[in-house]
Design a protein around this motif. Structure first.
Motif, PDB file in Angstrom:
ATOM      1  N   ASP A 187      65.154  23.301  64.022  1.00  0.00           N
ATOM      2  CA  ASP A 187      66.083  22.683  62.860  1.00  0.00           C
ATOM      3  C   ASP A 187      65.658  22.727  61.476  1.00  0.00           C
ATOM      4  OD1 ASP A 187      68.088  21.636  61.329  1.00  0.00           O
ATOM      5  OD2 ASP A 187      68.293  19.584  62.229  1.00  0.00           O
ATOM      6  N   ILE A 188      65.271  23.834  60.778  1.00  0.00           N
ATOM      7  CA  ILE A 188      64.740  24.326  59.583  1.00  0.00           C
ATOM      8  C   ILE A 188      65.280  23.455  58.510  1.00  0.00           C
ATOM      9  CG2 ILE A 188      64.046  26.045  58.253  1.00  0.00           C
ATOM     10  CD1 ILE A 188      63.797  27.831  60.302  1.00  0.00           C
ATOM     11  N   ALA A 189      66.611  23.505  58.309  1.00  0.00           N
ATOM     12  CA  ALA A 189      67.527  22.778  57.174  1.00  0.00           C
ATOM     13  C   ALA A 189      66.934  21.480  57.192  1.00  0.00           C
ATOM     14  CB  ALA A 189      68.933  22.860  57.699  1.00  0.00           C
ATOM     15  N   GLU A 190      66.434  20.670  58.137  1.00  0.00           N
ATOM     16  CA  GLU A 190      66.220  19.242  57.905  1.00  0.00           C
ATOM     17  C   GLU A 190      64.945  19.091  57.433  1.00  0.00           C
ATOM     18  OE1 GLU A 190      65.494  15.477  60.987  1.00  0.00           O
ATOM     19  OE2 GLU A 190      66.291  17.196  61.708  1.00  0.00           O
ATOM     20  N   HIS A 191      64.117  20.032  57.382  1.00  0.00           N
ATOM     21  CA  HIS A 191      62.560  19.876  56.725  1.00  0.00           C
ATOM     22  C   HIS A 191      62.377  20.674  55.514  1.00  0.00           C
ATOM     23  CE1 HIS A 191      61.900  17.448  60.316  1.00  0.00           C
ATOM     24  NE2 HIS A 191      62.435  18.453  61.256  1.00  0.00           N
ATOM     25  N   VAL A 192      62.872  21.838  55.589  1.00  0.00           N
ATOM     26  CA  VAL A 192      62.936  22.794  54.353  1.00  0.00           C
ATOM     27  C   VAL A 192      64.034  22.991  53.552  1.00  0.00           C
ATOM     28  CG1 VAL A 192      62.198  25.283  54.047  1.00  0.00           C
ATOM     29  CG2 VAL A 192      61.274  23.939  56.211  1.00  0.00           C
ATOM     30  N   MET A 193      63.799  22.892  52.167  1.00  0.00           N
ATOM     31  CA  MET A 193      64.710  23.275  51.193  1.00  0.00           C
ATOM     32  C   MET A 193      64.524  24.437  50.465  1.00  0.00           C
ATOM     33  SD  MET A 193      66.201  20.644  48.130  1.00  0.00           S
ATOM     34  CE  MET A 193      66.822  19.685  49.435  1.00  0.00           C
ATOM     35  N   TRP A 202      61.320  30.303  67.575  1.00  0.00           N
ATOM     36  CA  TRP A 202      62.063  31.375  66.628  1.00  0.00           C
ATOM     37  C   TRP A 202      62.750  32.212  66.350  1.00  0.00           C
ATOM     38  CZ3 TRP A 202      60.480  36.027  65.033  1.00  0.00           C
ATOM     39  CH2 TRP A 202      60.579  36.454  63.814  1.00  0.00           C
ATOM     40  N   LEU A 203      62.526  33.095  67.538  1.00  0.00           N
ATOM     41  CA  LEU A 203      63.445  34.171  67.878  1.00  0.00           C
ATOM     42  C   LEU A 203      64.746  33.744  68.136  1.00  0.00           C
ATOM     43  CD1 LEU A 203      63.614  37.035  68.266  1.00  0.00           C
ATOM     44  CD2 LEU A 203      62.873  36.707  70.770  1.00  0.00           C
ATOM     45  N   ARG A 204      65.090  32.758  69.007  1.00  0.00           N
ATOM     46  CA  ARG A 204      66.172  32.103  68.988  1.00  0.00           C
ATOM     47  C   ARG A 204      66.931  31.756  67.966  1.00  0.00           C
ATOM     48  NH1 ARG A 204      68.328  27.026  72.956  1.00  0.00           N
ATOM     49  NH2 ARG A 204      70.412  27.055  72.213  1.00  0.00           N
ATOM     50  N   ALA A 205      66.325  31.071  66.874  1.00  0.00           N
ATOM     51  CA  ALA A 205      66.967  30.980  65.557  1.00  0.00           C
ATOM     52  C   ALA A 205      67.251  32.236  64.776  1.00  0.00           C
ATOM     53  CB  ALA A 205      65.947  30.039  64.848  1.00  0.00           C
ATOM     54  N   MET A 206      66.166  33.261  64.947  1.00  0.00           N
ATOM     55  CA  MET A 206      66.458  34.409  64.117  1.00  0.00           C
ATOM     56  C   MET A 206      67.774  35.281  64.914  1.00  0.00           C
ATOM     57  SD  MET A 206      64.492  34.302  61.709  1.00  0.00           S
ATOM     58  CE  MET A 206      64.667  32.624  61.741  1.00  0.00           C
ATOM     59  N   LEU A 207      68.170  34.975  65.776  1.00  0.00           N
ATOM     60  CA  LEU A 207      69.304  35.689  66.517  1.00  0.00           C
ATOM     61  C   LEU A 207      70.372  35.351  65.756  1.00  0.00           C
ATOM     62  CD1 LEU A 207      68.712  35.535  70.276  1.00  0.00           C
ATOM     63  CD2 LEU A 207      68.313  37.746  68.586  1.00  0.00           C
ATOM     64  N   ASP A 208      70.488  34.034  64.898  1.00  0.00           N
ATOM     65  CA  ASP A 208      71.360  33.520  64.175  1.00  0.00           C
ATOM     66  C   ASP A 208      71.689  34.211  62.819  1.00  0.00           C
ATOM     67  OD1 ASP A 208      72.596  31.934  66.266  1.00  0.00           O
ATOM     68  OD2 ASP A 208      71.315  30.287  65.608  1.00  0.00           O
ATOM     69  N   HIS A 209      70.605  35.061  62.452  1.00  0.00           N
ATOM     70  CA  HIS A 209      70.744  35.692  61.407  1.00  0.00           C
ATOM     71  C   HIS A 209      71.631  36.744  61.178  1.00  0.00           C
ATOM     72  CE1 HIS A 209      69.201  38.182  57.604  1.00  0.00           C
ATOM     73  NE2 HIS A 209      68.480  36.899  57.249  1.00  0.00           N
ATOM     74  N   ALA A 267      71.779  39.587  60.002  1.00  0.00           N
ATOM     75  CA  ALA A 267      71.138  40.984  60.292  1.00  0.00           C
ATOM     76  C   ALA A 267      70.922  41.244  61.655  1.00  0.00           C
ATOM     77  CB  ALA A 267      69.777  41.215  59.385  1.00  0.00           C
ATOM     78  N   ALA A 268      71.011  40.251  62.508  1.00  0.00           N
ATOM     79  CA  ALA A 268      70.531  40.387  63.720  1.00  0.00           C
ATOM     80  C   ALA A 268      71.423  41.273  64.572  1.00  0.00           C
ATOM     81  CB  ALA A 268      70.531  38.998  64.605  1.00  0.00           C
ATOM     82  N   ALA A 269      72.961  41.170  64.473  1.00  0.00           N
ATOM     83  CA  ALA A 269      73.793  41.863  64.810  1.00  0.00           C
ATOM     84  C   ALA A 269      73.790  43.413  64.828  1.00  0.00           C
ATOM     85  CB  ALA A 269      75.474  41.336  64.562  1.00  0.00           C
ATOM     86  N   ASP A 270      73.214  43.766  63.555  1.00  0.00           N
ATOM     87  CA  ASP A 270      72.869  45.058  63.378  1.00  0.00           C
ATOM     88  C   ASP A 270      71.561  45.596  63.964  1.00  0.00           C
ATOM     89  OD1 ASP A 270      75.140  45.093  61.667  1.00  0.00           O
ATOM     90  OD2 ASP A 270      74.278  44.562  59.885  1.00  0.00           O
ATOM     91  N   ALA A 271      70.673  44.616  63.861  1.00  0.00           N
ATOM     92  CA  ALA A 271      69.363  45.160  64.467  1.00  0.00           C
ATOM     93  C   ALA A 271      69.277  45.310  65.995  1.00  0.00           C
ATOM     94  CB  ALA A 271      68.488  44.116  64.076  1.00  0.00           C
ATOM     95  N   GLU A 295      74.341  44.739  74.134  1.00  0.00           N
ATOM     96  CA  GLU A 295      73.595  44.460  75.176  1.00  0.00           C
ATOM     97  C   GLU A 295      72.091  43.556  74.984  1.00  0.00           C
ATOM     98  OE1 GLU A 295      74.312  47.352  74.227  1.00  0.00           O
ATOM     99  OE2 GLU A 295      76.413  47.649  75.332  1.00  0.00           O
ATOM    100  N   THR A 296      71.308  44.177  74.130  1.00  0.00           N
ATOM    101  CA  THR A 296      70.111  43.458  73.893  1.00  0.00           C
ATOM    102  C   THR A 296      70.487  42.073  73.313  1.00  0.00           C
ATOM    103  OG1 THR A 296      69.253  45.646  73.401  1.00  0.00           O
ATOM    104  CG2 THR A 296      68.056  43.657  72.604  1.00  0.00           C
ATOM    105  N   MET A 297      71.196  41.867  72.438  1.00  0.00           N
ATOM    106  CA  MET A 297      71.511  40.786  71.961  1.00  0.00           C
ATOM    107  C   MET A 297      72.027  39.515  73.099  1.00  0.00           C
ATOM    108  SD  MET A 297      71.489  40.055  68.512  1.00  0.00           S
ATOM    109  CE  MET A 297      72.899  38.698  68.199  1.00  0.00           C
ATOM    110  N   ALA A 298      72.761  39.979  74.030  1.00  0.00           N
ATOM    111  CA  ALA A 298      73.175  39.156  75.171  1.00  0.00           C
ATOM    112  C   ALA A 298      71.911  38.622  76.008  1.00  0.00           C
ATOM    113  CB  ALA A 298      74.437  39.915  75.969  1.00  0.00           C
ATOM    114  N   LYS A 299      71.111  39.927  76.402  1.00  0.00           N
ATOM    115  CA  LYS A 299      69.928  39.676  77.138  1.00  0.00           C
ATOM    116  C   LYS A 299      68.990  38.632  76.401  1.00  0.00           C
ATOM    117  CE  LYS A 299      66.165  42.123  79.589  1.00  0.00           C
ATOM    118  NZ  LYS A 299      65.609  43.383  79.924  1.00  0.00           N
ATOM    119  N   LEU A 300      68.722  38.693  75.132  1.00  0.00           N
ATOM    120  CA  LEU A 300      67.868  37.875  74.532  1.00  0.00           C
ATOM    121  C   LEU A 300      68.494  36.266  74.522  1.00  0.00           C
ATOM    122  CD1 LEU A 300      66.640  39.830  71.625  1.00  0.00           C
ATOM    123  CD2 LEU A 300      65.220  39.404  73.261  1.00  0.00           C
TER     124      LEU A 300
END
Length: 287
Positions: A66-72, A33-40, A42-46, A50-55
């Motif tokens: 793959d949320i899009a496949e199951h959730v609309m 879930w955290l990996r998916a949230m890094l694509d949000h 807002a993640a680039a601002d949060a 350096e932290t983004m690269a480490k995560l």
């Protein structure tokens, strides 16, 4: 399958050791879930780069969700900004136990400029979907709650460690004075749903006690006075699985809500022939 006593003790010991060592257990689903949230967006601002690269490096081996496949998502409300630019500087001020000068907009117009304060905590309201700053106003001797979107500017203000301790003691006294308590008992036939019931109260300070002679669980909740209605909504959601055995204010509100429900169906006091057991059921399951 019911967890036996030895499993409960073992799990409790593991969680206690992790808490004492400052470690945090993360499941594979949470990492994905955290990996998916890094694509949000807002993640680039949060996070800092350096932290983004480490995560990203740590989570590289995790499976994709793959949320899009199951959730609309349909007809969603307008999403306010998940991340606010003031979160990072305010977190730093709070971590360093420093003061601040806050300029913020008033509810009914106008502006308060450069008010000396002591930031205490950042909270996110899941209901209103926005961030709040809890802070102490030394000149007014008030504990404030201000929406981050109403704060125009925050500047750090140096204070001594002794002064920080003094302000923290005052805040603790104010918070303690606003705390309320209630005891929620789980109806015995619903003991198997204890984890679901506990999840409903997961955001509150609580203690759980088990009575072997009656095979019942009691949850002692500690909460702020302005959170009563939210707790009541959780209790109504749980229905007849639980009942309030301590907490006069919550009990009174539940009786009022039960009376309003009966009145909605044309059942008044003059027609109410319910016996004590039926009244208890309505009290437990009213909505």
């Amino acid at each position: 399958m019911t967890m036996n006593l030895f499993e409960k003790i073992f799990n409790y010991q593991i969680m206690s050791r992790l808490e004492e060592s400052g470690a945090f257990a993360v499941t594979s689903h949470e990492r994905s879930w955290l990996r998916a949230m890094l694509d949000h967006p807002a993640a680039a601002d949060a996070f800092t780069p350096e932290t983004m690269a480490k995560l990203a490096a740590v989570l590289q081996a995790e499976a994709d969700i793959d949320i899009a496949e199951h959730v609309m998502e349909k007809a969603s409300s307008v999403e306010r900004q998940v991340y606010h630019p003031l979160l990072r500087p305010l977190r730093r001020i709070i971590a360093e136990r420093q003061g601040s000068r806050i300029s913020y907009r008033l509810k009914h117009g106008g502006m308060q400029h450069e008010q000396s304060g002591f930031p205490y905590k950042l909270e996110y309201s899941m209901v209103k979907r926005e961030w709040y700053l809890l802070w102490y106003h030394p000149r007014r001797h008030m504990f404030m709650s201000t929406r981050l979107r109403n704060i125009a500017d925050v500047q750090q203000e140096e204070i001594s460690p002794a002064r920080a301790e003094e302000l923290l003691s005052k805040i603790a006294a104010i918070i303690d004075s606003r705390k309320e308590h209630a005891v929620i008992e789980v109806i015995r036939i619903y003991n198997r749903e204890l984890s679901r019931i506990m999840y409903a109260f997961s955001c509150f300070e609580k203690e759980v006690e088990y009575f072997d002679d009656t095979d019942t669980y009691r949850i002692r909740l500690t909460f702020m006075g302005d959170e009563c209605e939210y707790i009541l909504s959780k209790i109504r959601f749980l229905g007849k699985r639980v009942r309030i055995i301590e907490g006069e204010k919550l009990q009174r509100r539940m009786r009022e809500s039960a009376a309003k429900t009966l009145a909605r169906y044309g059942i008044g006091e003059e027609h109410d022939q319910l016996n004590g057991e039926e009244q208890r059921v309505i009290f437990d399951s009213s909505s």
